[in-house]
Scaffold this motif. Structure first.
Motif, short mmCIF file in Angstrom:
data_model
loop_
_atom_site.label_atom_id
_atom_site.label_comp_id
_atom_site.label_asym_id
_atom_site.label_seq_id
_atom_site.Cartn_x
_atom_site.Cartn_y
_atom_site.Cartn_z
N ILE A 145 -22.47 31.37 -5.61
CA ILE A 145 -22.21 29.95 -5.85
C ILE A 145 -23.04 29.54 -7.06
N TYR A 146 -22.36 29.29 -8.14
CA TYR A 146 -23.02 29.02 -9.42
C TYR A 146 -22.94 27.54 -9.77
N ILE A 147 -24.09 26.94 -10.10
CA ILE A 147 -24.13 25.57 -10.60
C ILE A 147 -24.44 25.63 -12.09
N GLN A 167 -22.30 33.96 -14.35
CA GLN A 167 -21.87 32.68 -14.89
C GLN A 167 -20.37 32.53 -14.65
N LEU A 168 -20.03 32.20 -13.44
CA LEU A 168 -18.66 32.27 -12.95
C LEU A 168 -17.71 31.35 -13.72
N PRO A 169 -16.57 31.87 -14.15
CA PRO A 169 -15.58 31.04 -14.84
C PRO A 169 -14.50 30.54 -13.90
N GLY A 170 -14.56 30.97 -12.64
CA GLY A 170 -13.43 30.74 -11.73
C GLY A 170 -13.40 29.40 -11.05
N GLU A 171 -13.12 29.41 -9.74
CA GLU A 171 -12.92 28.20 -8.96
C GLU A 171 -14.13 27.29 -9.08
N SER A 172 -13.87 26.00 -9.22
CA SER A 172 -14.97 25.06 -9.38
C SER A 172 -14.64 23.74 -8.72
N SER A 173 -15.64 22.91 -8.58
CA SER A 173 -15.44 21.55 -8.10
C SER A 173 -16.30 20.63 -8.94
#
Length: 356
Positions: free
Chosen positions: A40-42, A65-71
């Motif tokens: 879980i990346y902020i 540094q995730l580029p995927g699903e976000s909110s």
């Protein structure tokens, strides 16, 4: 059945990079045979991004540094247990600095009723604010170096008063610190008034509250503390910076420091360090883990410097190294922290929430 573990890292802090390094190290140490790991990346803009289950250790920081699903920052519904198909059994916060180890995220996880590793709201917030921490240490009777603190408005309105106060109450050299940052970010050493003014200016970039500490000619000794109501201490380690002091660069960039584990200390000093480390742990109402940092003078006087309620797990970090030398290897240390987190959470569930 494997427990589902969320690694929470990144964050809106000057210590964002430190958090990524910590997360990288943890993915390379955690037992993937025992746990399912979900990143879980902020981002530094405060955007939450939840990644798919990790299949194994992460090789580079860029992969974290995730580029995927976000909110959006104000929409964390996808992380709530009641609304997610990937119900997490426990979260490991690996966030450093403000909005990470200062009680804010801990409060969010409490409201979400998710078990999480490490200290709770009170201990995290008190441990983050160096001034509050020092005041609590005073209450506990722990010896520490003299200090002065002020907020930005005080400094801006009457700089000459504070300079005179500092010079009259403290002895050079001085260390100037943002009150609410860790990892030596924004810290400077000052040997005279001109350097002091520049150091305060630098520290004010990171916080509105500044603490000025008197330097001390002493060894820098650190002790790991692990547990909930019955904490245990690791062996002690000694920091020997090859620079003027143990700054951010020495900690995380160049490794320009020597760590001596175990530290060469008399048994009586070891015993007093353990007593003071546990006392500091309890006065802040800590749980899970802390790293307690001390100064030990030539005549064996012990002064507590601070406790870090979320010590780093980078390759240069002292906390996991202390426990490894105590007989608790890194993977087992992480497992122990997860067990402590679940134990604390289960105890809280026993509390009565309704009045009969």
């Amino acid at each position: 059945m494997k427990k589902r573990v969320g690694l929470l890292y990144g964050g809106k802090s000057a210590e964002h990079e430190v958090s990524l390094s910590t997360a990288l190290a943890v993915t390379n140490a955690i037992d993937f045979e025992a746990y399912e790991i979900y990143p879980i990346y902020i981002t530094q803009d405060g955007e939450w991004r939840k990644g798919h289950r990790l299949e194994g250790a992460v090789k580079t920081i860029e992969q974290l540094q995730l580029p995927g699903e976000s909110s959006k920052p104000n929409d964390i519904s996808g992380f709530l247990p009641s609304q997610s198909s990937d119900v997490l059994d426990v979260i490991i916060p690996l966030l450093h600095g403000p909005n990470g180890e200062d009680g804010t995220v801990q409060g969010l996880l409490e409201v979400m009723n998710i078990p999480y590793v490490g200290n709770g709201v009170l201990a995290s917030s008190a441990g983050m604010d160096k001034v509050v921490m020092k005041q609590l240490f005073e209450q506990a009777g722990l010896k520490q170096t003299p200090y002065v603190y002020f907020i930005r408005r005080d400094w801006d309105q009457n700089q000459s008063f504070w300079l005179d106060k500092i010079e009259s109450e403290l002895v050079w050299p001085l260390f100037v610190k943002p009150a609410n940052l860790g990892s030596s970010v924004g810290i400077s050493k000052a040997d005279n008034r001109e350097e002091l003014i520049l150091a305060v200016k630098e520290a004010l970039k990171f916080d509105r509250k500044i603490v000025i500490e008197q330097g001390v000619d002493a060894r820098e000794i650190e002790v790991g503390v692990l547990g909930n109501d019955e904490p245990a201490c690791s062996v002690a380690g000694e920091i020997k910076p090859l620079k003027a002091f143990y700054d951010y660069q020495a900690k995380y960039k160049d490794g320009n420091t020597a760590m001596i584990i175990p530290a060469e200390l008399d048994e009586s000093v070891y015993a007093r360090l353990e007593t003071d480390a546990k006392k500091a742990f309890k006065i802040l109402d800590c749980s899970g883990l802390v790293r307690a940092d001390f100064f030990v003078t030539a005549d064996s006087e012990i002064l507590i410097n601070e406790v870090n309620t979320l010590p780093g797990f980078t390759p240069y970090s002292m906390f996991p190294l202390l426990w490894e030398h105590t007989g608790l290897p890194y993977p087992e240390l992480i497992e122990r922290l997860i067990v402590l987190a679940i134990e604390r959470h289960e105890e809280k569930q026993l509390l009565q929430v309704k009045i009969d």
